[in-house]
Design an enzyme around this catalytic site. Structure first.
Site, PDB file in Angstrom:
ATOM      1  N   SER A 165     -20.029  -1.494  -1.243  1.00 26.27           N
ATOM      2  CA  SER A 165     -20.120  -2.910  -0.876  1.00 26.27           C
ATOM      3  C   SER A 165     -18.827  -3.357  -0.224  1.00 26.27           C
ATOM      4  CB  SER A 165     -20.382  -3.779  -2.115  1.00 26.27           C
ATOM      5  OG  SER A 165     -20.272  -5.160  -1.812  1.00 26.27           O
ATOM      6  N   TYR A 173     -18.570  -7.059 -11.012  1.00 21.74           N
ATOM      7  CA  TYR A 173     -19.228  -6.398  -9.885  1.00 21.74           C
ATOM      8  C   TYR A 173     -18.198  -5.866  -8.897  1.00 21.74           C
ATOM      9  CZ  TYR A 173     -22.288  -5.772  -5.805  1.00 21.74           C
ATOM     10  OH  TYR A 173     -22.960  -5.265  -4.729  1.00 21.74           O
TER      11      TYR A 173
END
Length: 706
Positions: A583, A596
């Site tokens: 990501s 996260y």
């Protein structure tokens, strides 16, 4: 109709009078109907094998009058799926007139080119080498099939006499000869010499039957094959136990599959020494009966008889010298044990080529085995794609049936090696191979994409299949996986993929997924760690449960799946690719994202660490960094979207546009964009690249790696 069905035990009577009546008057439509019915029963013919034809009057566009035209399955087709576009259509009179210029067998290949001068329908399929076999026979409808029951007789040492006695002279016999113009003339001569026969057996090859209508041909074909099958059934055991009796026993199915899964990647590595091959495994009862028998060592080296068989299975199989309960836990030891067997097989094949080749023969092809027999366990096959390798296994099973039948009634005989070579390296076969489409970027490759039942994972899986790979589709959601299964089956067919229920936090699930990959395809070349989830909370709201879940799925899950994949790739020893879908958040700090974002950072650095460690194994590890891929994403179904919207002070429905606006390119990122990036890494153009990061985020300056 029920009476007709009831009288057949060994073949399927599928003719439906209502369906056929709708086609009355259209002989070509009835040909296709009959062909599809015959092809639907693999006891009658193999996939892609056999030919069917019909002759009927048609308007001649050159004269406006009528001309007799023969419609016949074109080159490379399959009668079970045959459509009008797969037929070749030729003027019968022109085709038969070619005998006036035929100068003998040395002119066989040139005659095929002349078939083109006989074409009636300019849009039809190219005529096959079997065209004259149908053209010189006078019957309106003709079936040429390769049923195991008939070939068992055709391949028996006393096949000609058995055929004569069994059918009271109603079936003719033509000795083995390579298909072509001369064989067509021989069929006509056999009919002329034996008026009133209802079919012809081709030695070691197959069966011709016919009728004046589509139905007459269909029923005649079924009756002849049924009679052959009954004869074999009545003779099994009369000469002694089938295949000389059982020599060894097989373990239970679960144990067979466990052994096969452990061994398959090693075998695939050996068989992929020239190019990547896809595997197939079967422990069909017919296979086990053969490989567990006393006669295996005598019959297997003989090879197959029917050309349709050995063109797909090679001249003979490799029989492994392993016991069913062999300890396969040490791959290096097993490789060392099996390496000489593969060397010997390749040398056998090279000797066969050198002994039989002609001055104009094509270069020797891949010398690795296609069929590998593991006594007690089952049969492996390896070829360029899943369909080809599955069909090869089906054909060798047909060959087993043929050997079983021939041995029951007489003695099995295979084609002489020179005759087999003349078929395998026939210049016309080589030309057919050269006309085939070039392999796609991922042809022969096997991919496992975690979380591939939806979103980014599904897009990657589809892209890989589009580019020639086979894929293991998986998800931790059984309902979602079931929907993806139906979608892939509809779009790609059963040979493009398999499925596995996979929760990346479960070691057993991971082991089972790679077990499935090994049994279905032989191993794995590309692993994409794409499964994920997101939790967006302020630091004070984060719980231990949140933290553990993020790290278990994203970091530990990536590690455990990679660990399992490395074990398989090292067995194969042909390199591989590991792609980690990480990501933009691995590089960019943002609010409400501690769990996260830090897990994504761990994924990114873990990728670098793996790349550094696995380079010696030619295993490349690379990263694709998406950002804000909302379409079809399971992540965005929950609280993550609301959390991110809250963090940025926008509404949930405004997120796609918000994310696009903050990029340099002002673009919304789609799952297909990530799939394209994955293909860049694994498609061959970046084969010397590892440890790299490719951002697919529309351009986020803060995420620039350098």
């Amino acid at each position: 109709m029920s009476d007709e069905k009831d009288r057949f035990k060994h073949v399927s009577y599928l003719w439906d009078e209502t369906d056929a009546a709708k086609l009355a008057g259209d002989e070509v439509a009835l040909l296709l109907y009959r062909s599809n019915l015959l092809g639907a029963d693999l006891r009658l013919t193999n996939y892609g094998g056999g030919n069917t034809s019909c002759k009927a009057d048609a308007i001649d566009p050159l004269t406006g009058g009528t001309a007799e035209v023969m419609w016949i399955k074109g080159s490379g087709g399959d009668i079970g799926t045959l459509k009008r576009s797969g037929l070749a259509a030729l003027y019968v009179e022109r085709l038969r007139s070619l005998k006036n210029i035929y100068k003998g067998i040395e002119m066989e290949d040139e005659m095929v080119e002349l078939f083109n001068h006989c074409i009636y329908d300019l849009n039809s399929k190219a005529p096959s080498i079997d065209t004259p076999l149908h053209g010189f026979l006078p019957f309106k409808h003709i079936d040429h099939l390769h049923p195991d029951a008939a070939i068992a007789i055709a391949a028996a040492k006393d096949g000609k006499q058995i055929t004569q006695d069994l059918f009271d002279g109603k079936i003719g016999w033509v000795e083995w000869q390579k298909p072509g113009f001369d064989l067509g003339l021989q069929l006509k001569a056999c009919l002329d010499e034996n008026p009133g026969i209802i079919g012809i057996m081709l030695g070691s090859h197959g069966l011709f039957t016919w009728g004046d209508t589509a139905y007459e041909s269909y029923i005649n074909t079924l009756e002849v094959i049924e009679k052959c099958a009954i004869y074999l059934e009545e003779n099994y055991g009369k000469k002694g136990p089938v295949f000389g009796g059982q020599k060894i026993s097989s373990p239970e199915k679960s144990q067979r599959e466990a052994q096969a899964a452990l061994l398959a990647p090693i075998l695939r590595g050996f068989c992929s020494s020239e190019k990547h091959m896809v595997g197939h495994f079967t422990d069909d009862s017919r296979v086990l009966e053969f490989i567990n028998s006393n006669d295996l060592d005598r019959l297997a080296p003989l090879g197959t008889s029917c050309p349709d068989h050995f063109l797909r299975t090679k001249i003979s199989p490799l029989v492994l010298d392993l016991s069913p309960d062999e300890d396969l836990s040490d791959p290096a030891k097993i490789k060392e044990r099996l390496a000489p067997e593969f060397v010997a097989y390749r040398q056998m094949y090279a000797d066969y080529y050198e002994t039989c080749k002609h001055p104009n023969s094509p270069a020797m092809r891949d010398a690795n085995p296609v069929i590998i027999l593991y006594p007690g366990i089952g049969m492996f096959s390896f070829s360029k794609d899943k369909q080809t390798t599955r069909v090869a296994a089906e054909f060798y099973t047909n060959a087993i049936n043929v050997m079983k039948g021939a041995e029951a009634i007489s003695e099995y005989t295979s084609l002489p090696r020179q005759e087999a070579f003349n078929i395998e390296y026939w210049l016309l076969e080589e030309a057919k191979l050269q006309r085939m489409p070039k392999p796609k970027a991922l042809s022969g490759k096997i991919a496992l994409v975690t979380g591939s039942a939806g979103g980014i994972g599904k897009a990657i899986a589809k892209k890989f299949v589009d580019e020639g790979a086979v894929v293991v589709i998986n998800d931790n959601d059984a309902g979602r996986l079931e929907k993806a299964d139906a979608e892939f089956k509809s779009q790609y067919g059963k040979d493009a993929y398999t499925t596995a229920l996979l929760d990346v936090t479960s070691g057993d699930d991971i082991t089972n997924a790679f077990h499935i990959a090994a049994l279905a395809f032989g191993g794995v070349d590309i692993v994409v760690n794409c499964a994920g989830l997101s939790i967006s909370k302020p630091i004070e709201e984060h719980t231990d449960k949140d933290w553990d879940l993020l790290y278990d799925v994203l970091v530990k899950g990536q590690f455990k799946v990679t660990q399992a994949s490395v074990g398989v790739m090292r067995k194969q020893a042909i390199g591989g690719d590991i792609l980690n879908i990480v990501s933009k958040n691995a590089l960019v700090s943002g609010p409400n994202n501690a769990g996260y974002g830090s897990a994504k950072a761990a994924q990114l650095h873990l990728s670098r660490l793996n790349a550094a460690e696995l380079g010696a194994d030619k295993i490349r590890v690379n990263v694709v960094n998406p950002d804000a891929v909302i379409s079809d994403s399971k992540i965005w179904e929950g609280d993550w979207a609301a959390g991110r919207a809250k963090a940025y002070g926008v509404k949930v429905e405004e997120l796609p546009a918000f994310y696009a606006k903050r990029t340099l390119l002002d673009k919304i990122i789609l799952p297909e964009d990530i799939a394209n990036a994955c293909l860049v890494f694994v498609g061959g153009l970046l084969s010397k690249s590892t440890g790299n990061v490719l951002n697919v985020d529309g351009g986020v300056a803060m995420a620039f790696v350098r």
